[in-house]
Design a protein around this motif. Structure first.
Motif, PDB file in Angstrom:
ATOM      1  N   HIS A  60       0.822  -1.203   0.000  1.00  0.00           N
ATOM      2  CA  HIS A  60       0.000   0.000   0.000  1.00  0.00           C
ATOM      3  C   HIS A  60       0.863   1.262   0.000  1.00  0.00           C
ATOM      4  O   HIS A  60       2.055   1.205   0.302  1.00  0.00           O
ATOM      5  CB  HIS A  60      -0.917  -0.029   1.213  1.00  0.00           C
ATOM      6  CG  HIS A  60      -0.225  -0.525   2.453  1.00  0.00           C
ATOM      7  ND1 HIS A  60       0.796   0.157   3.052  1.00  0.00           N
ATOM      8  CD2 HIS A  60      -0.373  -1.658   3.164  1.00  0.00           C
ATOM      9  CE1 HIS A  60       1.235  -0.523   4.089  1.00  0.00           C
ATOM     10  NE2 HIS A  60       0.553  -1.639   4.172  1.00  0.00           N
ATOM     11  N   TYR A  93      -4.174   5.048   2.489  1.00  0.00           N
ATOM     12  CA  TYR A  93      -3.723   4.133   3.546  1.00  0.00           C
ATOM     13  C   TYR A  93      -3.516   4.918   4.824  1.00  0.00           C
ATOM     14  O   TYR A  93      -2.882   5.985   4.821  1.00  0.00           O
ATOM     15  CB  TYR A  93      -2.418   3.429   3.140  1.00  0.00           C
ATOM     16  CG  TYR A  93      -1.930   2.454   4.201  1.00  0.00           C
ATOM     17  CD1 TYR A  93      -2.657   1.308   4.499  1.00  0.00           C
ATOM     18  CD2 TYR A  93      -0.753   2.702   4.919  1.00  0.00           C
ATOM     19  CE1 TYR A  93      -2.228   0.424   5.492  1.00  0.00           C
ATOM     20  CE2 TYR A  93      -0.308   1.820   5.903  1.00  0.00           C
ATOM     21  CZ  TYR A  93      -1.057   0.687   6.180  1.00  0.00           C
ATOM     22  OH  TYR A  93      -0.640  -0.190   7.160  1.00  0.00           O
ATOM     23  N   GLU A  95      -2.341   4.400   8.910  1.00  0.00           N
ATOM     24  CA  GLU A  95      -1.774   3.463   9.885  1.00  0.00           C
ATOM     25  C   GLU A  95      -1.414   4.220  11.149  1.00  0.00           C
ATOM     26  O   GLU A  95      -0.982   5.371  11.083  1.00  0.00           O
ATOM     27  CB  GLU A  95      -0.503   2.829   9.281  1.00  0.00           C
ATOM     28  CG  GLU A  95       0.082   1.739  10.153  1.00  0.00           C
ATOM     29  CD  GLU A  95       1.382   1.180   9.567  1.00  0.00           C
ATOM     30  OE1 GLU A  95       1.359   0.659   8.440  1.00  0.00           O
ATOM     31  OE2 GLU A  95       2.412   1.273  10.253  1.00  0.00           O
ATOM     32  N   ASN A 120      -5.549   0.871   9.183  1.00  0.00           N
ATOM     33  CA  ASN A 120      -4.839  -0.129   9.997  1.00  0.00           C
ATOM     34  C   ASN A 120      -4.414   0.549  11.283  1.00  0.00           C
ATOM     35  O   ASN A 120      -3.358   1.158  11.351  1.00  0.00           O
ATOM     36  CB  ASN A 120      -3.636  -0.629   9.180  1.00  0.00           C
ATOM     37  CG  ASN A 120      -2.763  -1.605   9.945  1.00  0.00           C
ATOM     38  OD1 ASN A 120      -3.096  -2.032  11.050  1.00  0.00           O
ATOM     39  ND2 ASN A 120      -1.614  -1.941   9.368  1.00  0.00           N
ATOM     40  N   PHE A 139     -11.118  -1.539   3.844  1.00  0.00           N
ATOM     41  CA  PHE A 139     -10.562  -2.555   4.728  1.00  0.00           C
ATOM     42  C   PHE A 139     -10.174  -1.882   6.038  1.00  0.00           C
ATOM     43  O   PHE A 139      -9.429  -0.903   6.030  1.00  0.00           O
ATOM     44  CB  PHE A 139      -9.337  -3.194   4.070  1.00  0.00           C
ATOM     45  CG  PHE A 139      -8.609  -4.180   4.956  1.00  0.00           C
ATOM     46  CD1 PHE A 139      -9.310  -5.097   5.734  1.00  0.00           C
ATOM     47  CD2 PHE A 139      -7.228  -4.201   5.008  1.00  0.00           C
ATOM     48  CE1 PHE A 139      -8.648  -6.014   6.554  1.00  0.00           C
ATOM     49  CE2 PHE A 139      -6.536  -5.115   5.807  1.00  0.00           C
ATOM     50  CZ  PHE A 139      -7.259  -6.017   6.583  1.00  0.00           C
ATOM     51  N   GLU A 141      -8.683  -2.556   9.917  1.00  0.00           N
ATOM     52  CA  GLU A 141      -8.098  -3.413  10.940  1.00  0.00           C
ATOM     53  C   GLU A 141      -7.976  -2.543  12.182  1.00  0.00           C
ATOM     54  O   GLU A 141      -7.340  -1.485  12.124  1.00  0.00           O
ATOM     55  CB  GLU A 141      -6.714  -3.859  10.451  1.00  0.00           C
ATOM     56  CG  GLU A 141      -6.213  -5.119  11.087  1.00  0.00           C
ATOM     57  CD  GLU A 141      -4.864  -5.552  10.506  1.00  0.00           C
ATOM     58  OE1 GLU A 141      -4.654  -5.425   9.287  1.00  0.00           O
ATOM     59  OE2 GLU A 141      -4.031  -6.003  11.297  1.00  0.00           O
TER      60      GLU A 141
HETATM   61  C1  NAG Z   1      -0.677  -2.737  10.059  1.00  0.00           C
HETATM   62  O1  NAG Z   1       0.242  -1.952  10.786  1.00  0.00           O
HETATM   63  C2  NAG Z   1       1.238  -2.692  11.462  1.00  0.00           C
HETATM   64  C3  NAG Z   1       2.105  -1.709  12.223  1.00  0.00           C
HETATM   65  O2  NAG Z   1       1.298  -0.938  13.061  1.00  0.00           O
HETATM   66  C4  NAG Z   1       2.067  -3.466  10.446  1.00  0.00           C
HETATM   67  O3  NAG Z   1       2.998  -4.270  11.112  1.00  0.00           O
HETATM   68  C5  NAG Z   1       1.149  -4.340   9.612  1.00  0.00           C
HETATM   69  O4  NAG Z   1       1.883  -4.964   8.585  1.00  0.00           O
HETATM   70  C6  NAG Z   1       0.049  -3.520   8.981  1.00  0.00           C
HETATM   71  N1  NAG Z   1      -0.862  -4.367   8.286  1.00  0.00           N
HETATM   72  C7  NAG Z   1      -1.160  -4.184   7.000  1.00  0.00           C
HETATM   73  C8  NAG Z   1      -2.193  -5.102   6.420  1.00  0.00           C
HETATM   74  O5  NAG Z   1      -0.658  -3.315   6.318  1.00  0.00           O
END
Ligand code: NAG
Ligand code: NAG
Ligand code: NAG
Ligand code: NAG
Ligand code: NAG
Ligand code: NAG
Length: 276
Positions: A60, A93, A95, A120, A139, A141
């Motif tokens: 991403h 994206y 995070e 995420n 999506f 998470e």
């Molecule tokens: C979500 O974020 C974590 C770090 O906070 C990372 O390790 C993980 O790979 C991420 N998941 C995705 C699906 O990008």
């Protein structure tokens, strides 16, 4: 705050309820472009044998920031509140170790086929009253998630490309329906043709029925020049550590075809959570 018991889990979804979705044909009495006028001899069979599952999806883009990129208040390390609507032209994206609150009435959209909004976060994902998210893939998470009354995630007709093993989309010009869990339907009645030559789009979710993460496919058209088929439904996925509370709607329908095209097939809604 609404209690769980006052909530209605309200999921509008064609996909796994209607595996074989009828094309949305409405044959008007005076329609010159009616399906029965078409030259079915020009049709080529569209069966593609199954092949191995597709490779992992590409990485991403980098995470956007709460205040700088999204005009929000706070940060994704603590709480980010979005109080104004956002319209993106490319994949998003997000995070962080904090929470995302989409406040009441706010619309977050990327209304292009296949556009994805990935969230995420380690905290809470909250959609306020009457807020919406519109994209091809959504999506999320998070630790937990809450969708308030009137909120909606709508991925209708915004599917991106289907998995590589098959197009899912009918290739003839009969305006058949898109395929997904099963083959799409066709209105053609011709005893001289084998069923597999007049059915709609290929099935392609055969390999992932217990983890539905596929787009729906486009409906067929009735014209060689113009594509009148409805778009496939998009994908919604939640992976939540503790609890999800849905008082809003999740919608992943296929797009309507109309008189000149078949309907798209529905997309996928996949929710993974210890408590709902
Ligand atoms: C979500 O974020 C974590 C770090 O906070 C990372 O390790 C993980 O790979 C991420 N998941 C995705 C699906 O990008
Ligand atoms: C931003 O969030 C903080 C903490 O929640 C709050 O005190 C402040 O009023 C908010 N600012 C705006 C402009 O909403
Ligand atoms: C969000 O913005 C509206 C007006 O733009 C304002 O009235 C409201 O107080 C804001 N809410 C928060 C929680 O900042
Ligand atoms: C949400 O939408 C409904 C229906 O349009 C409306 O009656 C209600 O006042 C809205 N609520 C808020 C907080 O905007
Ligand atoms: C979600 O998690 C946060 C802390 O991680 C907690 O304060 C909140 O009550 C939880 N919400 C639900 C609906 O479980
Ligand atoms: C979802 O989006 C589609 C396509 O934009 C629209 O036609 C439909 O009315 C929306 N559904 C809801 C429940 O808002």
């Amino acid at each position: 705050m609404a209690t769980v018991s006052s909530c209605v889990l309200h999921i509008i979804l064609n996909t796994f309820i209607l595996f074989i979705i009828n094309p949305s044909f409405i044959l008007g009495e005076n329609d010159e472009l009616s399906i029965v006028d078409f030259d079915f001899n020009s049709f080529n069979g569209d069966y593609t044998p199954p092949s191995p599952p597709p490779p992992a999806s590409p990485p991403h883009p980098p995470s956007l920031s709460c205040e700088g990129d999204l005009g929000g208040n706070g940060s994704f390390d603590t709480i980010c509140e979005l109080n104004s609507s956002l319209n993106f032209g490319k994949d998003v994206y997000i995070e962080g170790i904090g929470s995302l609150h989409i406040l009441s009435g706010v619309i977050v959209s990327c209304p292009m086929v296949g556009c994805s909004i990935l969230v995420n976060i380690s905290g809470e994902f909250v959609m306020g009253v009457n807020s919406s998210i519109i994209a091809g893939t959504v999506f999320v998470e998070a630790q937990n998630a809450s969708l308030s009354d009137g909120s909606i995630i709508n991925v209708t007709a915004l599917a991106g490309a289907p998995p590589p093993q098959t197009s899912g989309t009918p290739s003839g010009v009969q305006g058949s329906g898109g395929g997904h869990g099963g083959r799409g339907a066709s209105c053609v009645t011709d005893n001289t043709k084998l069923p597999e030559d007049v059915w709609g789009g290929d099935a392609y979710s055969w390999s992932s029925l217990d983890e539905p993460k596929s787009y729906g496919s486009k409906g067929g058209t009735t014209s060689k020049e113009e594509d009148y088929g409805g778009g496939g439904g998009g994908r919604i996925e939640f992976e939540v550590e503790s609890a999800i509370e849905v008082c809003g709607s999740l919608v992943a329908d296929g797009g309507d075809g109309g008189v000149k095209g078949g309907g798209g097939s529905g997309g996928s809604i996949y929710i993974k959570a210890p408590r709902m």
